[in-house]
Design a protein around this motif. Structure first.
Motif, PDB file in Angstrom:
ATOM      1  N   GLU A 126       0.839  -1.202   0.000  1.00  0.00           N
ATOM      2  CA  GLU A 126       0.000   0.000   0.000  1.00  0.00           C
ATOM      3  C   GLU A 126       0.870   1.248   0.000  1.00  0.00           C
ATOM      4  O   GLU A 126       1.864   1.330   0.729  1.00  0.00           O
ATOM      5  CB  GLU A 126      -0.907   0.028   1.237  1.00  0.00           C
ATOM      6  N   ALA A 127       0.492   2.221  -0.809  1.00  0.00           N
ATOM      7  CA  ALA A 127       1.137   3.530  -0.812  1.00  0.00           C
ATOM      8  C   ALA A 127       0.221   4.530  -0.111  1.00  0.00           C
ATOM      9  O   ALA A 127      -1.006   4.427  -0.185  1.00  0.00           O
ATOM     10  CB  ALA A 127       1.401   3.984  -2.238  1.00  0.00           C
ATOM     11  N   TYR A 128       0.825   5.483   0.575  1.00  0.00           N
ATOM     12  CA  TYR A 128       0.023   6.483   1.268  1.00  0.00           C
ATOM     13  C   TYR A 128       0.868   7.726   1.546  1.00  0.00           C
ATOM     14  O   TYR A 128       2.100   7.703   1.431  1.00  0.00           O
ATOM     15  CB  TYR A 128      -0.545   5.911   2.565  1.00  0.00           C
ATOM     16  N   ARG A 129       0.194   8.815   1.904  1.00  0.00           N
ATOM     17  CA  ARG A 129       0.847  10.053   2.323  1.00  0.00           C
ATOM     18  C   ARG A 129       0.725  10.157   3.845  1.00  0.00           C
ATOM     19  O   ARG A 129      -0.378  10.306   4.372  1.00  0.00           O
ATOM     20  CB  ARG A 129       0.170  11.258   1.674  1.00  0.00           C
ATOM     21  N   PRO A 130       1.846  10.007   4.586  1.00  0.00           N
ATOM     22  CA  PRO A 130       1.771  10.133   6.042  1.00  0.00           C
ATOM     23  C   PRO A 130       1.206  11.498   6.444  1.00  0.00           C
ATOM     24  O   PRO A 130       1.583  12.523   5.874  1.00  0.00           O
ATOM     25  CB  PRO A 130       3.235   9.986   6.486  1.00  0.00           C
TER      26      PRO A 130
END
Length: 277
Positions: free
Chosen positions: A241-245
């Motif tokens: 999974e990719a995400y923006r912290p």
């Protein structure tokens, strides 16, 4: 890399490709029972006993059919490893390389190392041994090859197929083999070592080198020889999974890999306990 452009299936495939290229101990395993594994799954493995063979005579009634015996073993998918890293937007903007891609390659390498050591630890289930912790063998340039011959003989005595046999050795043992003319060194050794650890053939074994051969402070190396039928291994990339912290200006990726291994034919393994001279 914008998160909106992230394609999980592509990244998952890339991670799996890196793992397969660099794992060494999987060469002495099979994945016959891999299927659709999930963490906590238990794969039941049935083994059929021997079938009775009898003389046949014309016009003579056959005996009652044999009721076959079976034993069951369980492959547990009980190992789970994860990663979670971020690449700061400033670092990404200043770098002239794809930092996220490089980080994924490094994640694959580091997970490989953990999985490799896990499979290597299964040497304790080998049914055949040459040397032990009390009296380890100290091979030389003239005896290293002979030790592999002895290991091959033990497998012959167990009726283990001669094709597909594998031995995984530490670099120093490989160095001893290189001094023996009987060792068949592959001409593309440099490339093979980088990709798979495969360096040649000796005494009926494909020889792989690894720095993950279990040892006790540089002694009592557990050199595993055998056939892939001995250990079954299964792995699955469960999540990428990719995400923006929330509190960072960065792109992040987290992943979860689950796996398990089981020695189902210990008679198809030989462990050589050896000290470096």
């Amino acid at each position: 890399m914008a998160v909106t452009n992230f394609i999980p299936t592509i990244w998952s495939a890339r991670l799996l490709e890196n793992l397969q290229k660099r794992l060494v101990y999987t060469n002495i395993t099979n994945n016959d029972y891999e299927g659709d594994v999930k963490f906590g799954n238990a794969v039941k493995i049935n083994a059929i006993g021997r079938v009775n063979i009898f003389d046949y005579a014309k016009y003579t009634a056959l005996p009652d059919p044999q009721v076959l015996d079976s034993t069951q073993q369980t492959l547990l998918i009980d190992q789970a490893k994860a990663f979670n890293f971020a690449v700061d937007d400033i670092d990404k903007a200043q770098a002239n390389v794809n930092l996220m891609d490089a980080a994924m390659r490094q994640a694959a390498q580091d997970i490989k190392d953990v999985i490799d050591k896990f499979i290597a630890s299964h040497y304790t289930y080998a049914a055949n041994a040459i040397g032990d912790d009390t009296t380890p063998i100290v091979p030389t340039a003239t005896t290293a090859y002979e030790l592999l011959v002895d290991a091959s003989t033990k497998l012959d005595e167990m009726d283990i197929p001669s094709d597909g046999r594998v031995a995984i050795v530490p670099p120093w043992f490989h160095g001893l083999l290189r001094k023996d003319d009987r060792f068949v060194k592959y001409t593309s050794e440099g490339q093979q070592v980088l990709r798979t650890g495969l360096v040649g053939e000796a005494a009926g074994f494909q020889i792989f080198i690894s720095n993950n051969v279990p040892n006790t402070t540089g002694t009592k190396y557990k050199i595993l020889c055998g056939h892939p039928m001995a250990i079954t291994f299964a792995q699955q990339i469960e999540k990428i999974e990719a995400y923006r912290p929330e509190k960072l200006f960065a792109d992040a990726v987290k992943g979860l890999v689950v796996y398990g291994a089981k020695v189902i034919r210990p008679e198809a393994l030989v462990v050589i306990t050896a000290n470096k001279a």
